[in-house]
Design an enzyme around this catalytic site. Structure first.
Site, PDB file in Angstrom:
ATOM      1  N   ASN A   1      60.321  42.384  26.181  1.00  0.00           N
ATOM      2  CA  ASN A   1      60.585  43.330  27.430  1.00  0.00           C
ATOM      3  C   ASN A   1      61.925  43.317  27.766  1.00  0.00           C
ATOM      4  O   ASN A   1      62.608  42.429  28.276  1.00  0.00           O
ATOM      5  CB  ASN A   1      59.702  42.628  28.733  1.00  0.00           C
ATOM      6  N   TRP A   2      62.600  44.557  27.262  1.00  0.00           N
ATOM      7  CA  TRP A   2      64.064  44.724  27.531  1.00  0.00           C
ATOM      8  C   TRP A   2      64.522  44.904  28.877  1.00  0.00           C
ATOM      9  O   TRP A   2      65.712  44.760  29.185  1.00  0.00           O
ATOM     10  CB  TRP A   2      64.611  45.871  26.708  1.00  0.00           C
ATOM     11  N   LYS A   3      63.603  45.156  29.755  1.00  0.00           N
ATOM     12  CA  LYS A   3      63.857  45.576  31.201  1.00  0.00           C
ATOM     13  C   LYS A   3      64.827  46.627  31.271  1.00  0.00           C
ATOM     14  O   LYS A   3      65.152  47.286  30.291  1.00  0.00           O
ATOM     15  CB  LYS A   3      64.441  44.280  31.884  1.00  0.00           C
TER      16      LYS A   3
ATOM     17  N   HIS B   1      54.247  44.352  36.109  1.00  0.00           N
ATOM     18  CA  HIS B   1      55.350  43.166  35.915  1.00  0.00           C
ATOM     19  C   HIS B   1      55.756  42.713  37.298  1.00  0.00           C
ATOM     20  O   HIS B   1      55.996  43.811  38.460  1.00  0.00           O
ATOM     21  CB  HIS B   1      56.495  43.781  35.139  1.00  0.00           C
TER      22      HIS B   1
ATOM     23  N   GLU C   1      58.452  42.237  38.471  1.00  0.00           N
ATOM     24  CA  GLU C   1      59.604  42.912  39.064  1.00  0.00           C
ATOM     25  C   GLU C   1      59.490  44.316  39.727  1.00  0.00           C
ATOM     26  O   GLU C   1      59.725  44.772  40.626  1.00  0.00           O
ATOM     27  CB  GLU C   1      60.727  43.091  37.977  1.00  0.00           C
TER      28      GLU C   1
ATOM     29  N   GLU D   1      52.413  35.460  33.555  1.00  0.00           N
ATOM     30  CA  GLU D   1      54.063  35.144  34.019  1.00  0.00           C
ATOM     31  C   GLU D   1      54.273  34.611  35.041  1.00  0.00           C
ATOM     32  O   GLU D   1      54.411  35.464  36.051  1.00  0.00           O
ATOM     33  CB  GLU D   1      54.930  36.346  33.558  1.00  0.00           C
TER      34      GLU D   1
ATOM     35  N   GLY E   1      63.488  34.572  33.717  1.00  0.00           N
ATOM     36  CA  GLY E   1      64.836  34.614  33.523  1.00  0.00           C
ATOM     37  C   GLY E   1      65.564  33.237  34.173  1.00  0.00           C
ATOM     38  O   GLY E   1      66.813  33.406  34.675  1.00  0.00           O
TER      39      GLY E   1
ATOM     40  N   SER F   1      60.637  32.766  29.980  1.00  0.00           N
ATOM     41  CA  SER F   1      61.880  32.110  29.240  1.00  0.00           C
ATOM     42  C   SER F   1      61.348  31.303  28.110  1.00  0.00           C
ATOM     43  O   SER F   1      61.680  30.309  27.775  1.00  0.00           O
ATOM     44  CB  SER F   1      62.198  30.621  30.259  1.00  0.00           C
TER      45      SER F   1
ATOM     46  N   GLY G   1      61.378  38.250  27.694  1.00  0.00           N
ATOM     47  CA  GLY G   1      62.728  39.177  28.265  1.00  0.00           C
ATOM     48  C   GLY G   1      63.829  38.762  27.182  1.00  0.00           C
ATOM     49  O   GLY G   1      64.080  39.412  26.335  1.00  0.00           O
ATOM     50  N   GLY G   2      65.089  37.786  27.726  1.00  0.00           N
ATOM     51  CA  GLY G   2      66.188  37.532  27.619  1.00  0.00           C
ATOM     52  C   GLY G   2      66.438  37.432  25.791  1.00  0.00           C
ATOM     53  O   GLY G   2      66.925  38.095  25.199  1.00  0.00           O
TER      54      GLY G   2
HETATM   55  P1  13P Z   1      62.549  35.976  30.156  1.00  0.00           P
HETATM   56  O1  13P Z   1      61.809  35.792  28.936  1.00  0.00           O
HETATM   57  O2  13P Z   1      63.851  36.494  30.459  1.00  0.00           O
HETATM   58  O3  13P Z   1      62.306  34.896  31.210  1.00  0.00           O
HETATM   59  O4  13P Z   1      61.856  37.315  30.980  1.00  0.00           O
HETATM   60  C1  13P Z   1      60.130  37.041  31.060  1.00  0.00           C
HETATM   61  C2  13P Z   1      59.729  38.520  31.325  1.00  0.00           C
HETATM   62  O5  13P Z   1      59.829  39.021  32.526  1.00  0.00           O
HETATM   63  C3  13P Z   1      59.085  39.295  30.225  1.00  0.00           C
HETATM   64  O6  13P Z   1      58.350  40.447  30.784  1.00  0.00           O
END
Ligand code: 13P
Length: 251
Positions: A9-11, A95, A97, A167, A173, A213, A234-235
Site C-alpha cells: 500500500n503505497w499510500k 483503511h 487512515e 492492521e 508506520g 510495520s 506500507g513503507g
Molecule cells: P507500514 O507497513 O508502513 O506500517 O503501513 C502499514 C499499512 O498501513 C498498510 O496498509
C-alpha cells in the site's frame, strides 16, 4: 490451502516517474500467481501508466479507495467501473487512515465492498483497533463489530473470495509491529467472526493479512502463523528490492 497474498500500500507516495520506474524494475521478477498474489496499491493517478508498464507481468494492481456508485456527479471520486474496465484487480477499503482522516463509516465501506464485487474486482477490507482499545483489552470485540458491519449482506461466495487485512493502528508506520502471536490471534478473531456469520467453509477460504510495520526481516514470522495468509505493507513496499524481498520470503 489458502494462497498467500502480499500487497503493498503505497499510500500518497511517489511521482509518476517513480511509479513507472518501480514497475519496470519489478515486473519480470514477480513470482507466479499460482504461488503467491503480488499486488501494489498505488495512488489512483498511477494505475493506468503502471497497468501499461506491467504488461505480461504477474504483478497485480490495487486502488487504495473507490466510490460506491459507478458514475455521476461525484466530484473527485474514483469509479469502481472505470477501475475494473482498466483491468485493476483489487481495491483496498476501510483503511484506518481513511476512517480517521476522511471519516469513512462502516456503512460506506460496506457499500464500497458491494460496488467492488459488482464490478468483478476483489476488496481488501482493512480493520484494526487503536492503542487505547488494545490496552483496554477490547480488540476482539472491536474487530468483530467492524467486520460484522463491513460485510453486511455480502454473499458467502463473495466473502470466500475476498481479503481482510488486520492492521492494528498502533503498529502502522510506527516501526512497532504486533508480535506474530498477537497478529495470529487477532487474525483468528477475524476468521471466527466470518465463521459465525457465514460458516466454517467460508471462514476456511477467506484470506486474512496482517499489516503494520511488516518488512523483509520479519515477514516470515507472520507468514508462519496459521491464521495469517499474507501481509499488507506500507513503507517496505516502496522500493523494488524491498518489495521483491517480501515476495521471496513467501514463494
Ligand atoms: P507500514 O507497513 O508502513 O506500517 O503501513 C502499514 C499499512 O498501513 C498498510 O496498509
Amino acid at each position: 490451502m489458502r494462497k498467500p497474498i502480499i500487497a503493498g500500500n503505497w499510500k500518497m507516495n511517489k511521482t509518476l516517474a517513480e511509479a513507472k520506474e518501480f514497475t519496470l524494475a519489478v515486473k519480470d521478477a514477480i513470482p507466479s500467481k499460482d504461488v503467491v498474489d503480488s499486488v501494489i496499491g498505488s495512488p489512483a493517478l498511477f494505475l493506468a501508466p503502471m497497468n501499461c508498464k506491467r504488461k505480461d507481468s504477474e504483478l497485480q494492481l490495487a486502488a487504495q479507495n473507490c466510490f460506491w456508485e459507478n458514475e455521476g456527479a461525484y466530484t473527485g471520486e474514483t469509479s469502481p467501473a472505470a477501475l475494473a474496465d482498466m483491468g485493476i484487480e483489487y481495491v483496498i477499503i476501510g483503511h484506518s487512515e481513511r476512517r480517521e482522516y476522511f471519516h469513512e463509516t462502516d456503512e460506506e465501506i460496506n457499500k464500497k465492498a458491494k460496488a467492488i464485487f459488482a464490478n468483478g474486482m476483489t476488496p481488501i477490507l482493512c480493520c484494526g483497533e487503536t492503542l487505547e482499545t488494545y490496552e483496554a483489552g477490547k480488540t476482539a470485540e472491536w474487530i468483530e463489530g467492524q467486520i460484522t458491519a463491513d460485510l453486511k449482506d455480502l454473499s458467502a461466495e463473495q466473502v470466500s473470495s475476498m481479503v481482510i487485512a488486520y492492521e492494528p493502528i498502533w503498529a502502522i508506520g510506527t516501526g512497532k509491529s504486533a508480535d506474530a502471536n498477537i497478529a495470529d490471534e487477532i487474525c483468528g478473531v477475524v476468521r471466527k467472526t466470518v465463521e459465525k456469520l457465514y460458516g466454517n467453509e467460508v471462514a476456511e477460504k477467506v484470506r486474512i493479512q496482517y499489516g503494520g510495520s511488516v518488512k523483509p526481516e520479519n515477514i516470515a514470522e507472520y507468514m508462519a502463523k496459521e491464521n495469517v495468509d499474507g501481509a499488507l505493507v506500507g513503507g517496505a513496499s516502496l522500493q523494488p528490492d524491498s518489495f521483491l524481498a517480501l515476495l521471496s520470503a513467501v514463494k
